[in-house]
Structure formats: C-alpha cells, structure tokens
Motif scaffolding. Structure first.
Motif, PDB file in Angstrom:
ATOM      1  N   VAL A  58       0.864  -1.177   0.000  1.00  0.00           N
ATOM      2  CA  VAL A  58       0.000   0.000   0.000  1.00  0.00           C
ATOM      3  C   VAL A  58       0.901   1.227   0.000  1.00  0.00           C
ATOM      4  N   ALA A  59       0.630   2.192  -0.871  1.00  0.00           N
ATOM      5  CA  ALA A  59       1.472   3.381  -0.974  1.00  0.00           C
ATOM      6  C   ALA A  59       0.651   4.639  -0.705  1.00  0.00           C
ATOM      7  N   ALA A  60       1.296   5.638  -0.127  1.00  0.00           N
ATOM      8  CA  ALA A  60       0.644   6.923   0.126  1.00  0.00           C
ATOM      9  C   ALA A  60       1.671   8.037  -0.031  1.00  0.00           C
ATOM     10  N   VAL A 158       5.515   3.582   1.856  1.00  0.00           N
ATOM     11  CA  VAL A 158       5.004   2.295   1.405  1.00  0.00           C
ATOM     12  C   VAL A 158       4.837   1.398   2.622  1.00  0.00           C
ATOM     13  N   GLY A 159       3.681   0.740   2.677  1.00  0.00           N
ATOM     14  CA  GLY A 159       3.400  -0.184   3.761  1.00  0.00           C
ATOM     15  C   GLY A 159       2.955  -1.523   3.220  1.00  0.00           C
ATOM     16  N   ALA A 160       2.728  -2.460   4.130  1.00  0.00           N
ATOM     17  CA  ALA A 160       2.282  -3.793   3.729  1.00  0.00           C
ATOM     18  C   ALA A 160       1.236  -4.294   4.708  1.00  0.00           C
ATOM     19  N   VAL A 161       0.344  -5.102   4.189  1.00  0.00           N
ATOM     20  CA  VAL A 161      -0.687  -5.737   5.016  1.00  0.00           C
ATOM     21  C   VAL A 161      -0.917  -7.134   4.476  1.00  0.00           C
ATOM     22  N   GLU A 162      -1.047  -8.105   5.376  1.00  0.00           N
ATOM     23  CA  GLU A 162      -1.380  -9.450   4.921  1.00  0.00           C
ATOM     24  C   GLU A 162      -2.748  -9.408   4.239  1.00  0.00           C
ATOM     25  N   ARG A 163      -2.894 -10.182   3.210  1.00  0.00           N
ATOM     26  CA  ARG A 163      -4.083 -10.124   2.357  1.00  0.00           C
ATOM     27  C   ARG A 163      -5.383 -10.281   3.152  1.00  0.00           C
ATOM     28  N   ASP A 164      -5.362 -11.092   4.190  1.00  0.00           N
ATOM     29  CA  ASP A 164      -6.595 -11.334   4.955  1.00  0.00           C
ATOM     30  C   ASP A 164      -6.797 -10.338   6.085  1.00  0.00           C
TER      31      ASP A 164
END
Length: 359
Positions: A58-60, A158-164
């Motif tokens: 995810v980007a912002a 930029v961040g990350a999140v598990e799909r669920d």
C-alpha cells in the motif's frame, strides 16, 4: 572562464555535505527489512525479512501544506518532518497496512544546510515514531522557483498488510460504535484558513497563546501531527477494528464516510468540548460549526469503528497505550454518509446545529 553550476545558484558541495550529515539520522530509523542506508540510486526493502508471507503493498504520498509558511516565519523547523510522516503513515494504517519505508522530497531555492538538516532530523523522528525506515529522498536546489528562505516538502510511504487483514470497511454494520482518538492540535490541514484568520486579526505568532499556557500561538499551531500507527497496528492485526478514518482535509464530516459500505450512515454526536485552539480559530474567523466540522479535525484525529460489544475493551486498550479516547457516535442504516449534530451551546451555537454529507 566558463560558467559552473554554482554560478547558476546550485551548490553540489552543499548538497553532498547535507547528505553526509543526515546519514546517521537515516540509519537511526533502520528496521527489519531495511538498513536505511543513503547514497544509492534507490532503496531496497526485504518483505520476507519483515515477516510477511502473503502481503499486499500500500502506498501513500502527501505534504505538509501551508503549515510550512508558519515554520518558515517562526524559524521552528523541528516538527514539520513529523507532520510529513504522519500524513502518509496515518493514511496507511487506516487500510490496515504497517508503514515500512519512507522517502522525502525537499525543494528550495537556495540550500540552507542548517534548516534542511533540522527538517530531515524531524522526518527521521517521525519515521521512528511510525516504525518505518527512512531509506532515501531527494534534495532539490532550484534557484528562481522559491522565494528566499522558502522550501517545500513531500513524502512517500510504502506499507504492507497481509491479504486477509486489509481494512475495507465491508464488515461495518448498523449498531457499530465510533470511537474518536484525540488529535494533538490542528495537525496539517486547514492552514490556508488559519493563516487568513491570523492575518485578519493581526495576531502575532510569537504572542502568548490564550489557548495554551506558556506557549506562543506559533508553537501551538506548529504542534506536530499525532501518529497513531503503534497504538492501532496491534488491534488491526488482531482483526478487532472494523474501520478507521484519518481526519484530514474535509474534517469529520467528509472523512468518516470514505470507509463506510453503501448501506451505512455515520451519526456523530458532539459531546466533547472543542479544544481551545479550535475555539480561538472559530471565534477569530466567525466560523459556523458546520464549516468547522468540514475543515478541521476539531480535536479528533482518527475515527475508529468497532462493534458495540468490543468498544469498552478497545477503549481501555487504546487508553493504556497512551491515546485519549471518546465515543463520538454510531453507525445507522441509511445512505452512505455522515451526519454531525449538537445541542445548544455547543461550538458557539445558541440553537444547536447539524450537518450532513452524503458520499
């Protein structure tokens, strides 16, 4: 003798000296997945080393806006970098994402290394608060583009999140509760109006602020944006939060609907007192309550939507983590949107007021 880049107003040596001086600041933000070393053509991040198995990125990106004009005018540059990180990192957590790495863009007409170093130091501080690594950036010296002493900032996170664990708001339903996390002040939105109010009333930024004992008006307005990542991330990863709304431009009225499904309407009841700095601005600008609700955060920097049976426990968890929490409303059935209402005597309204925004 031929012209040099320095003759045109750009000092390569000054830029190199700045990069060298801020290297330790960047390294202080290192985290699993990034060493935060500067100097390359780009920065690397290792998602596997950060512990992710099936992540979405995810980007912002964002800026600080005309709040920078107050920093420049007062000479206080040591908080605007936190603002810059906050505006991006808070936008990531509302989608369930952990901020991983950050890059900044600093542009000015003539590089002042002391000012630039103070700004980058505050960016590094913001990254440490948010838990992300400062892995790169750009310093642009552009004669003729900016007035003397002016500069601008932009940030990219930029961040990350598990799909669920992505927060989509799809699980929000009528009966859910809206909790508000207190802001640290005006944050980084509405400053064009703030500056207009200051000019209209001929206030001085170095004058004592009636809103805060012991601090000047400028210091109160420059209070950095609160970063909510560390307190919210564990609850997001546990799956206990249904939706989050970062209260930025558009205020409470327009930001809460952004996370609602089509059949849900947010009903916010103003039972909290408007913080003193907002009361001062409202009085100075003769601003209607409805306009306050769609311009400023009005003391609530983040809206947290949870099921009613979780509200008490999550409030306690957030308060123990250092947040100030107030229940500000509920979710009803209806068209996607938000209604804010208050009784007489609230926010300088004699007869009560309400405002509705349909998304």
């Amino acid at each position: 003798m031929g012209l040099t880049y320095k003759d045109a107003g750009v000092s390569i040596e000054a830029g190199n000296a700045l990069v060298k001086s801020i290297g330790p600041l960047a390294r202080s933000t290192a985290r699993p997945g990034a060493g935060a070393e500067l100097g390359g053509f780009g920065g690397f991040f290792d998602l596997k080393a950060a512990g992710y198995s099936d992540p979405l990125l995810v980007a912002a990106n964002d800026g600080v806006g005309t709040k920078l004009k107050l920093a420049i005018e007062t000479g206080h540059h040591d908080g605007v970098g936190i603002d810059l990180v906050a505006m991006c990192a808070n936008d990531l957590i509302v989608q369930g994402a952990e901020p991983l790495f950050f890059l900044d863009y600093y542009a000015t007409g003539k590089l002042d290394n002391d000012v630039a170093a103070a700004v980058v130091a505050s960016i590094a501080e913001g990254c440490r608060i948010a838990g992300c690594a400062l892995i790169g950036g750009e310093t642009a010296e552009m004669p003729g583009m900016y007035a003397a002493g002016d500069y601008d900032l932009a940030g990219f996170c930029v961040g990350a999140v598990e799909r669920d664990r992505v927060l989509t708001g799809a699980d929000i339903s009528p009966g859910d509760v809206i909790l508000g996390l207190a802001s640290s002040g005006v944050h980084s939105n509405g400053f064009s109006l703030v500056r207009r109010i200051i000019e209209q009333n001929r206030w001085k930024l170095d004058q004592a602020s009636p809103a805060e004992d012991g601090r000047s008006l400028g210091e109160v307005l420059l209070e950095p944006t609160r970063i909510y990542v560390r307190t919210l991330l564990p609850l997001v990863q546990e799956g206990r939060i249904k939706g989050l709304a970062h209260i930025t431009g558009g205020g409470l009225l327009e930001n809460i609907p952004r996370v609602l499904p089509q059949n849900c309407h947010a009903v916010v009841e103003v039972l909290w007192k408007l913080p003193l700095i907002f009361s001062l601005l409202q009085e100075g600008g003769h601003i209607a309550p409805q306009e306050m609700a769609r311009t400023f955060n009005c003391g609530i920097g983040m809206a947290v939507i949870v099921s009613s049976d979780e509200a008490g426990d999550l409030t306690a968890r957030l308060e123990s983590a250092g947040e100030t929490v107030v229940e500000i409303g509920r979710i009803d059935s209806g068209p996607r949107g938000c209604t804010i209402s208050a009784g007489p005597g609230t926010w300088n309204s004699a007869g009560g007021w309400s405002a509705t925004h349909d998304a």
